[in-house]
Design an enzyme around this catalytic site. Sequence first.
Site, short mmCIF file in Angstrom:
data_model
loop_
_atom_site.label_atom_id
_atom_site.label_comp_id
_atom_site.label_asym_id
_atom_site.label_seq_id
_atom_site.Cartn_x
_atom_site.Cartn_y
_atom_site.Cartn_z
N GLN A 1 0.83 -1.21 0.00
CA GLN A 1 0.00 0.00 0.00
C GLN A 1 0.87 1.27 0.00
OE1 GLN A 1 -3.16 0.76 -0.41
NE2 GLN A 1 -3.82 -1.35 -0.68
N SER A 2 1.90 1.29 -0.82
CA SER A 2 2.81 2.44 -0.85
C SER A 2 2.15 3.67 -1.47
CB SER A 2 4.06 2.06 -1.66
OG SER A 2 4.81 3.22 -1.97
N ASN A 3 2.16 4.76 -0.72
CA ASN A 3 1.69 6.04 -1.26
C ASN A 3 2.71 6.62 -2.23
OD1 ASN A 3 -0.68 6.25 0.54
ND2 ASN A 3 0.87 6.41 2.14
N ALA B 1 4.59 4.86 -4.25
CA ALA B 1 4.42 4.17 -5.53
C ALA B 1 3.29 4.81 -6.32
CB ALA B 1 4.14 2.69 -5.29
#
Length: 340
Positions: free
Chosen positions: A75-77, A79
Amino acid sequence: MHLARFPRVRLAHLPTPLERLDRLTEALGGPDIWIKRDDCTGLSTGGNKTRKLEFLMAEALDQGADIVVTQGATQSNHARQTAAFAARLGMDCHILLEDRTGSNDPNYNHNGNVFLDHLHGATTERCAGGLDMAAELDRSAQSFLANGRKPYAIPGGGSNATGALGYVGAAQELMQQADEQGLVIDHLVHATGSAGTQAGLVVGLKGINARVPVLGIGVRAPKPKQEENVFKLACATAEKLGLPGLVERDDIVADTSYVGGGYGIATPAMVEAIEMFARLEGILLDPVYSGKGAAGLIDLIRQGHFKRGETVVFLHTGGSAGLFGYTGIFDFGAQSAEAA
Ligand SMILES: *Cc1c(COP(=O)(O)O)cnc(C)c1O
């Protein structure tokens, strides 16, 4: 310091608002709480990575890259903002997603930021938790190179001396707003992870002798490691700006007591913080970073660490898209009645 010397793609909506949180201030009965809305940077639900990407993507363009490669947790912001930035520039984007939590929740694995990565046209590749992700990123960039592409690799969180320039600029922007509004800031608090935000802020604030202490609320590493990571990056950033020796070890302070079970693992204090901001202020935090950062802020106010008469600015680093990967941690029980 003269940031205009560095190439930059001006894409963020700046300056982001600086506002007082009246109802949260009243509810906690402590210091005046203000918020710096870096969740409103304007790209695909916003967030702090956009300021870093302004400098990183300019470097990518200068090098003639046709694809950016980066990495982060599922859930990387970071990325998601990289995927959106690449889309805007007409570049391809490939993302390595590390399974840092071991969650089997379909929402965690496919919704929220992952959904947006794909919506922006990025390709993704899953990596097992605990891999050396810097090495994986290198491997991926090399394989694009071997296939005739021109990759530009962005480290996790966009946290290197180039990316941190974005938060040097944010510090200058914040102090200019505070000066215009006649607001004396006693403390600046935010969630710290890959270190670029805090490193840039400390360099920017020291560079103008603002004398505003920064407190990073950790979301992953233990205190000594987190502070060391921030310190190293702050030194590299100061050096890039021609100010070696600007930052001292004591300038870097992280409180890592709000991590709970680990990176991306929910805590009751984080859930409470998200609900308080949502219900008192209409503001969305996120479960991995800003929710834990705000949990730290709230607890430190309750403990009397931040006091009545002081002004604390909470830097909202964004991440609300991540909420849709974590809907299961909220219990709205009696709130949603169904007609018979
Ligand atoms: C990445 C991130 C942070 C942490 O910033 P770093 O520069 O990685 O320390 C905080 N909040 C949100 C929402 C983020 O996505």
